[in-house]
Design a protein around this motif. Structure first.
Motif, PDB file in Angstrom:
ATOM      1  N   SER A 116      11.171   5.994   8.030  1.00  0.00           N
ATOM      2  CA  SER A 116      10.494   5.910   6.732  1.00  0.00           C
ATOM      3  C   SER A 116      10.143   4.467   6.412  1.00  0.00           C
ATOM      4  CB  SER A 116      11.375   6.491   5.623  1.00  0.00           C
ATOM      5  OG  SER A 116      12.602   5.779   5.543  1.00  0.00           O
ATOM      6  N   TRP A 117       9.144   4.291   5.591  1.00  0.00           N
ATOM      7  CA  TRP A 117       8.716   2.958   5.179  1.00  0.00           C
ATOM      8  C   TRP A 117       9.739   2.383   4.179  1.00  0.00           C
ATOM      9  CZ3 TRP A 117       4.990   0.094   7.305  1.00  0.00           C
ATOM     10  CH2 TRP A 117       4.550  -1.059   6.633  1.00  0.00           C
ATOM     11  N   PRO A 118      10.285   1.191   4.438  1.00  0.00           N
ATOM     12  CA  PRO A 118      11.336   0.650   3.568  1.00  0.00           C
ATOM     13  C   PRO A 118      10.872   0.456   2.130  1.00  0.00           C
ATOM     14  CG  PRO A 118      11.206  -0.568   5.632  1.00  0.00           C
ATOM     15  CD  PRO A 118       9.987   0.309   5.573  1.00  0.00           C
ATOM     16  N   GLU A 119      11.803   0.634   1.208  1.00  0.00           N
ATOM     17  CA  GLU A 119      11.462   0.494  -0.213  1.00  0.00           C
ATOM     18  C   GLU A 119      11.096  -0.936  -0.567  1.00  0.00           C
ATOM     19  OE1 GLU A 119      14.589   1.958  -2.639  1.00  0.00           O
ATOM     20  OE2 GLU A 119      14.450   4.022  -1.910  1.00  0.00           O
ATOM     21  N   GLU A 120      11.790  -1.928   0.047  1.00  0.00           N
ATOM     22  CA  GLU A 120      11.477  -3.314  -0.297  1.00  0.00           C
ATOM     23  C   GLU A 120      10.099  -3.739   0.212  1.00  0.00           C
ATOM     24  OE1 GLU A 120      14.151  -3.343   3.410  1.00  0.00           O
ATOM     25  OE2 GLU A 120      14.099  -2.342   1.453  1.00  0.00           O
ATOM     26  N   MET A 121       9.452  -2.898   1.060  1.00  0.00           N
ATOM     27  CA  MET A 121       8.108  -3.193   1.565  1.00  0.00           C
ATOM     28  C   MET A 121       7.060  -2.314   0.899  1.00  0.00           C
ATOM     29  SD  MET A 121       9.237  -3.581   5.575  1.00  0.00           S
ATOM     30  CE  MET A 121       7.562  -3.460   6.173  1.00  0.00           C
ATOM     31  N   ASP A 122       7.393  -1.779  -0.269  1.00  0.00           N
ATOM     32  CA  ASP A 122       6.438  -0.950  -0.998  1.00  0.00           C
ATOM     33  C   ASP A 122       5.219  -1.790  -1.373  1.00  0.00           C
ATOM     34  OD1 ASP A 122       5.157   0.967  -2.403  1.00  0.00           O
ATOM     35  OD2 ASP A 122       6.670   1.190  -3.982  1.00  0.00           O
ATOM     36  N   CYS A 123       4.040  -1.291  -1.057  1.00  0.00           N
ATOM     37  CA  CYS A 123       2.815  -2.079  -1.234  1.00  0.00           C
ATOM     38  C   CYS A 123       2.489  -2.371  -2.692  1.00  0.00           C
ATOM     39  CB  CYS A 123       1.635  -1.345  -0.582  1.00  0.00           C
ATOM     40  SG  CYS A 123       1.837  -1.102   1.217  1.00  0.00           S
ATOM     41  N   ILE A 124       3.019  -1.569  -3.609  1.00  0.00           N
ATOM     42  CA  ILE A 124       2.715  -1.799  -5.025  1.00  0.00           C
ATOM     43  C   ILE A 124       3.317  -3.113  -5.491  1.00  0.00           C
ATOM     44  CG2 ILE A 124       2.964  -0.817  -7.342  1.00  0.00           C
ATOM     45  CD1 ILE A 124       3.133   1.914  -6.095  1.00  0.00           C
ATOM     46  N   ARG A 125       4.337  -3.599  -4.821  1.00  0.00           N
ATOM     47  CA  ARG A 125       5.023  -4.814  -5.247  1.00  0.00           C
ATOM     48  C   ARG A 125       4.223  -6.080  -4.955  1.00  0.00           C
ATOM     49  NH1 ARG A 125      10.959  -4.702  -2.821  1.00  0.00           N
ATOM     50  NH2 ARG A 125      11.038  -6.571  -4.147  1.00  0.00           N
ATOM     51  N   PHE A 126       3.218  -6.003  -4.126  1.00  0.00           N
ATOM     52  CA  PHE A 126       2.496  -7.196  -3.698  1.00  0.00           C
ATOM     53  C   PHE A 126       1.249  -7.410  -4.555  1.00  0.00           C
ATOM     54  CE2 PHE A 126       4.651  -5.424   0.077  1.00  0.00           C
ATOM     55  CZ  PHE A 126       5.573  -6.447   0.258  1.00  0.00           C
ATOM     56  N   PRO A 127       0.768  -8.642  -4.626  1.00  0.00           N
ATOM     57  CA  PRO A 127      -0.420  -8.939  -5.465  1.00  0.00           C
ATOM     58  C   PRO A 127      -1.673  -8.232  -4.952  1.00  0.00           C
ATOM     59  CG  PRO A 127       0.190 -10.838  -4.133  1.00  0.00           C
ATOM     60  CD  PRO A 127       1.296  -9.839  -3.974  1.00  0.00           C
ATOM     61  N   ASP A 128      -2.501  -7.837  -5.896  1.00  0.00           N
ATOM     62  CA  ASP A 128      -3.734  -7.106  -5.572  1.00  0.00           C
ATOM     63  C   ASP A 128      -4.815  -8.104  -5.168  1.00  0.00           C
ATOM     64  OD1 ASP A 128      -5.635  -5.240  -5.236  1.00  0.00           O
ATOM     65  OD2 ASP A 128      -5.845  -4.707  -7.366  1.00  0.00           O
ATOM     66  N   CYS A 129      -4.913  -8.330  -3.870  1.00  0.00           N
ATOM     67  CA  CYS A 129      -5.929  -9.243  -3.343  1.00  0.00           C
ATOM     68  C   CYS A 129      -6.324  -8.779  -1.944  1.00  0.00           C
ATOM     69  CB  CYS A 129      -5.433 -10.688  -3.332  1.00  0.00           C
ATOM     70  SG  CYS A 129      -3.938 -10.955  -2.341  1.00  0.00           S
ATOM     71  N   ASP A 130      -7.398  -9.381  -1.419  1.00  0.00           N
ATOM     72  CA  ASP A 130      -7.908  -8.988  -0.102  1.00  0.00           C
ATOM     73  C   ASP A 130      -8.229 -10.243   0.687  1.00  0.00           C
ATOM     74  OD1 ASP A 130      -8.847  -7.693   2.056  1.00  0.00           O
ATOM     75  OD2 ASP A 130     -10.647  -6.863   1.125  1.00  0.00           O
ATOM     76  N   GLU A 131      -7.154 -10.949   1.066  1.00  0.00           N
ATOM     77  CA  GLU A 131      -7.300 -12.184   1.830  1.00  0.00           C
ATOM     78  C   GLU A 131      -6.287 -12.171   2.969  1.00  0.00           C
ATOM     79  OE1 GLU A 131      -7.008 -15.691  -0.552  1.00  0.00           O
ATOM     80  OE2 GLU A 131      -8.235 -14.879  -2.172  1.00  0.00           O
TER      81      GLU A 131
END
Length: 607
Positions: free
Chosen positions: A53-68
């Motif tokens: 399973s994908w780890p909880e601490e790597m949940d994508c919602i936690r990261f800033p919304d950017c495309d760089e």
């Protein structure tokens, strides 16, 4: 997943999380959300195939919304070149356990919600100077409390029958806090050798707080301290129950004592169950301030359920029963007419109960208040500590801290003080003149005991009845009363005889006096009497006894002749005294178990 190369972005994504670019200490950046989503979508099928399973601490919602791509140009700028402050780009990473505080996984430690981590030792809130002062303060108070409770227990051992129910629970309550004081005194002597794990510089490990049951000495200190702390509070509730039973349903001491087995089962069973539960849950924690091991020092859940809840329940139940008992005693004082002496005794007893209860409840309520305050501000204290130590431990600092606060050492000193002095009120209950006399008798030993026996023999020495009978009827008798007489003893009989002699002369008192004088005279000549086979008594002293008895009766009759005819009274009293004298001799000497031997035995027992 990296070795299988499921995604070209996975390696950079993991590197950005676990080894981010750092141009300035304390300023860390995160990868963009697009990088996380791309790596997750590329590796999803392979992860599902392996059941990963994908780890909880790597949940994508936690990261800033950017495309760089990572690293971004802003990540490589220093603080002087950046238009944003380091705090604005930070986020809440939570608590990361420093390498110095990590513990082996099999020990089951946890700190601030992170497993395999332990708080630093010495205490994380206070300096070494403050800890030294606190340790000596706790040591002195523990010695005082240990001395007071030990005195109460030894007073009970000197005279066990003195303390009966409903006040017997005070003794067990004192024993509990004697053990609590002993544990704190041992903690003072041991310092932090039990409550802290030793540092290991070769493994980059600092000294940490002991947790769990792997340390046998810490476990033993915890078991004794927690068990007797809870048992002492339960014995307080049982004390209020016994007072309630004595005051409201009017139970006697024997009736209450019949429930002693139930009292002991509750007083020792409930703390035992709580102690075993904490051992099974591995909730033991070392206290670097006092040097002992206890519960709820770093775990708020254990503090609330295993300290605040039991102590709060004991206080509520005890206060309700105490107030009901005092109200019942006051109603008895107001409604039932009692003598002035009994009224004063009842009032003094009520005051004594009230003072003892206040001396117990004030420290206990203070301890509960300290625990409540500690549970309310513990999170703020921990956040403040992390903010102050994050740079030293090289861990992420807290994000957007609203308020900071450090605990005051006085709060902890008051908590430990009240935990210990709550056992001292037992001294005020046993402290009395009778206690002083018992200790004085105990220290003087046999010499004092022999002196008391000699004094008792002098007090219980029989008066000379012949002189009393020969005296002038109008001369009053001076009597000395010492102590209380018990019905059925020779002292009681003597006082009754003296009271009869003080009454005005009459025919009935003359006859009674003749019989009593005959008994007393015959007891003094018992050694010279012999009984023959036909049941008669022979001896050289019988004529002498008869002469003296008649002489005494004649003297008594002379006094009575002032009120009546001398000839008539003399005739009646001679016949009656002779008949009573013969009957008295047969009664005294003929009835088994009721003769002179028994009188002498009773006199010896009374002496």
């Amino acid at each position: 997943m990296v070795n299988l190369q499921c995604s070209s972005d996975l390696r950079m994504f993991l590197c950005a999380i676990y080894a981010p670019v750092c141009t300035e200490y304390g300023r860390m950046t995160l990868p963009c959300r697009r990088l996380c989503l791309q790596a997750r979508s590329d590796c999803y099928k392979l992860m599902d195939m392996f059941g990963v399973s994908w780890p909880e601490e790597m949940d994508c919602i936690r990261f800033p919304d950017c495309d760089e791509p990572y690293p971004r140009p802003a990540d490589l700028l220093s603080t002087s070149d950046s238009t944003e402050s380091p705090v604005s780009v930070q986020r809440d990473y939570g608590f990361w356990c420093p390498r110095e505080l990590k513990i082996e996984p099999e020990l089951g430690y946890s700190f601030l919600g992170v497993r395999d981590c332990s708080p630093p030792c010495p205490n994380m809130y206070f300096t070494r100077e403050e800890l030294t002062f606190a340790r000596y303060f706790i040591g002195v108070v523990s010695i005082v409390c240990l001395s007071a409770t030990l005195f109460t227990f030894l007073t009970f051992l000197i005279d066990v029958s003195r303390f009966r129910y409903p006040e017997r629970p005070i003794i067990f309550y004192a024993v509990c806090y004697m053990m609590v004081s002993l544990v704190f005194f041992l903690g003072f002597l041991l310092e932090d050798r039990v409550s802290c794990n030793a540092a290991s510089p070769g493994r980059f490990r600092a000294s940490t707080v002991t947790q769990g049951s792997h340390n046998k000495a810490c476990t033993l200190l915890f078991m004794v301290l927690y068990f007797f702390t809870m048992a002492g509070s339960v014995w307080w509730v049982i004390l209020t129950i016994t007072w309630f039973l004595a005051a409201v349903p009017k139970w006697g001491s024997e009736a209450i004592e019949k429930k002693a087995l139930l009292f002991h089962a509750c007083a020792w069973g409930v703390p035992g169950v709580l102690t075993v539960t904490l051992l099974a849950m591995n909730k033991i924690e070392g206290d670097s301030v006092s040097g002992v091991c206890f519960v709820g020092l770093y775990n708020l859940t254990a503090l609330r359920w295993f300290l605040l809840a039991p102590l709060g329940l004991d206080v509520v139940v005890g206060v309700v029963l105490l107030l009901a008992g005092i109200a019942a005693l006051n109603r008895v004082r107001m409604e039932i007419p009692l003598e002035k002496e009994n009224q004063e005794k009842l009032v003094k007893f009520m005051i004594r109960i009230g003072v003892f209860s206040v001396l117990y409840l004030v420290p206990l309520l203070t301890v509960v208040a300290c625990y409540l305050y500690e549970s309310s501000y513990r999170t703020v204290w921990e956040t403040t500590w992390v903010q102050e130590k994050c740079r030293d431990y090289h861990i992420p600092c807290p994000y957007k801290v609203d308020s900071t606060s450090r605990p005051n050492l006085a709060l902890f000193l008051i908590k430990y003080l009240m935990m210990l002095i709550v056992g001292i009120p037992s001294v005020f209950w046993v402290g009395s003149k009778k206690t002083c006399f018992e200790w004085a008798s105990f220290f003087h030993g046999k010499r004092r005991k022999d002196g008391m026996v000699n004094d008792s023999r002098q007090v219980l020495q029989e008066p000379d009845f012949a002189q009393l009978l020969y005296r002038d009827p109008n001369t009053p008798i001076v009597r000395k009363s010492r102590g209380t007489s018990t019905q059925g003893t020779s002292t009681h009989a003597s006082s009754t005889h003296l009271a009869m002699l003080d009454e005005p002369p009459s025919a009935s008192t003359s006859r009674a006096g003749s019989v009593r004088s005959a008994r007393s005279k015959m007891s003094s000549y018992h050694g010279s009497l012999h009984r023959s086979r036909d049941g008669r008594y022979t001896g050289s002293s019988m004529p002498r006894l008869s002469d003296q008895s008649r002489h005494c009766s004649t003297n008594r009759l002379d006094g009575l002749s002032r009120h009546d005819s001398a000839l008539r009274l003399d005739s009646q009293s001679r016949h009656s005294s002779t008949r009573d004298l013969s009957g008295a001799a047969q009664a005294v000497l003929g009835v088994p178990g009721n003769g002179i031997h028994r009188i002498l035995d009773e006199d010896g027992a009374a002496a």
